[in-house]
Design an enzyme around this catalytic site. Structure first.
Site, PDB file in Angstrom:
ATOM      1  N   GLU A 148       0.819  -1.233   0.000  1.00 55.67           N
ATOM      2  CA  GLU A 148       0.000   0.000   0.000  1.00 55.67           C
ATOM      3  C   GLU A 148       0.841   1.265   0.000  1.00 55.67           C
ATOM      4  O   GLU A 148       0.750   2.100   0.898  1.00 55.67           O
ATOM      5  CB  GLU A 148      -0.959  -0.029   1.204  1.00 55.67           C
ATOM      6  CG  GLU A 148      -1.900  -1.225   1.145  1.00 55.67           C
ATOM      7  CD  GLU A 148      -2.893  -1.303   2.301  1.00 55.67           C
ATOM      8  OE1 GLU A 148      -2.792  -0.482   3.240  1.00 55.67           O
ATOM      9  OE2 GLU A 148      -3.768  -2.180   2.258  1.00 55.67           O
ATOM     10  N   GLU A 256      -5.654 -10.632  -1.974  1.00 60.08           N
ATOM     11  CA  GLU A 256      -6.456 -10.559  -0.725  1.00 60.08           C
ATOM     12  C   GLU A 256      -7.945 -10.552  -1.043  1.00 60.08           C
ATOM     13  O   GLU A 256      -8.720  -9.790  -0.455  1.00 60.08           O
ATOM     14  CB  GLU A 256      -6.082  -9.292   0.062  1.00 60.08           C
ATOM     15  CG  GLU A 256      -4.617  -9.185   0.400  1.00 60.08           C
ATOM     16  CD  GLU A 256      -4.251  -7.992   1.280  1.00 60.08           C
ATOM     17  OE1 GLU A 256      -5.167  -7.344   1.835  1.00 60.08           O
ATOM     18  OE2 GLU A 256      -3.055  -7.707   1.407  1.00 60.08           O
TER      19      GLU A 256
END
Ligand code: XIL
Length: 341
Positions: A148, A256
């Protein structure tokens, strides 16, 4: 005669257990796609969790135990045991392991949050990479090196690593990781980076394209795919994005996956949710550079979704009692029967 009966019944038993073992693990291996879940410590310590993971995963990742605050909670203490245990469990069950994540802006130990100079930050980064990659040499297939790193507008996130080191922290981490272990795949992982044309997707693509051009060692990118099942999937935009990574020689992980739906009326959205899961799985099977399909858990019991997205839940293919839902059977059917043209 007795011997013959014994041999025949042994053969029958092997055949029967062999049939019983034909689950997602078996079919994903056949398809050549790494398939599995993020797991917690309980998932590899107690039933029925262990059996579900064993029978269905060919790749696992730890939901939280590999993150900085857990694996290195204070300067002098390394907490290897949770991850060592996961790796042992994986080995025994012919499952490979993805490491998530070396660097992130969240779940950092207090001593990391207290770093105050560039030199300290670089030293902490190097130590983190060296210790972990030497401890797990030969036992991890893929590392999420940084997680991220982007803002929604495609600019780099002002994480503690960015603020102390500058944007070069990204390539520094990759170069150091490659020196420590030349045999693992090094990934950057991100959310909202799947659709071609979206600012964050462009940010990620441009960054790694530049890295490839300059010989910075990167092998792939993760698309987290925490999706809202009430929104249609933009299949063309996802495939086009994946294909431009293939042109750069980069792998993609669906890293994910979960597909959340409104908690108050889930039945109304189950078909749409199934469509999203199944389309994603077909994309993963069809696009040669998509190497893994990992869900963020398997059961609604334990999913991070209800705590993170108010009003949403039911995001995973096993229900709260760890029973498979129709969406799971539909995915299993694809893994079993889908032939890539
Ligand atoms: C989440 C875990 O699921 C939670 O249990 C924890 O409290 C916070 O982190 N993107 C990521 C994951 O890369 O590491 C996050 O996992 C979910 C979002």
């Amino acid at each position: 005669m007795k011997k013959l009966i014994l041999i025949t019944s042994l053969a029958m038993m092997t055949l029967l257990t062999g049939c019983a073992k034909k689950n997602a693990h078996y079919y994903a291996k056949k398809q050549g796609l790494d398939f599995g879940f993020a797991v917690t410590s309980a998932d590899i310590l107690q039933e029925p969790n262990m059996t579900i993971v064993k029978e269905n995963a060919t790749m696992v990742v730890s939901e939280n135990n590999m993150k900085n605050a857990n694996i290195h909670p204070s300067k002098k203490f390394w907490n290897w045991s949770d991850t060592d245990h996961l790796i042992e469990f994986a080995k025994q069950n012919d499952i490979s392991v993805k490491f998530h994540t070396l660097f992130w802006h969240q779940q950092n130990a207090p001593f990391i949050l207290n770093l105050s100079t560039k030199e300290e930050a670089l030293a902490a980064m190097d130590e983190h990479i060296e210790k972990i990659m030497s401890h797990y040499k030969g036992q991890i297939k893929v590392y999420d090196v940084v997680n991220e790193m982007f803002n929604e507008d495609g600019s780099l996130r002002q994480s503690l690593w960015y603020n102390l080191i500058g944007p070069e922290y990204l390539e520094h981490a990759l170069i150091k990781a490659r020196q420590c272990d030349p045999d693992v795949k090094l990934y950057f992982n991100e959310y909202n980076n799947e659709n071609l044309g979206y600012a964050k997707s462009e940010g990620m693509y441009n960054l790694v394209k530049d890295f490839k051009a300059r010989g910075i060692p990167i092998d792939g990118i993760g698309m987290q795919l925490h999706l809202d099942g009430t929104q249609p999937l933009n299949e063309d935009a996802i495939r086009a994005n994946i294909r431009r990574y293939a042109e750069l020689g980069l792998e993609v992980s669906f890293s994910e996956v979960d597909v959340r739906i409104p908690k108050d009326n889930p039945e109304a959205w189950e078909q749409a949710q199934q469509e999203v899961y199944c389309t994603l799985l077909k994309i993963a099977l069809e696009e040669p550079n998509v190497k893994s399909f990992i869900m963020w858990g398997y059961s609604d019991n334990g999913s991070w979704v209800p705590g993170t997205f108010p009003g949403y839940g039911n995001a995973l293919p096993f229900d709260f009692n760890r029973q498979p839902k129709p969406v799971w059977n539909a995915m299993l059917d694809i893994l079993k029967n889908y032939k890539v043209k």
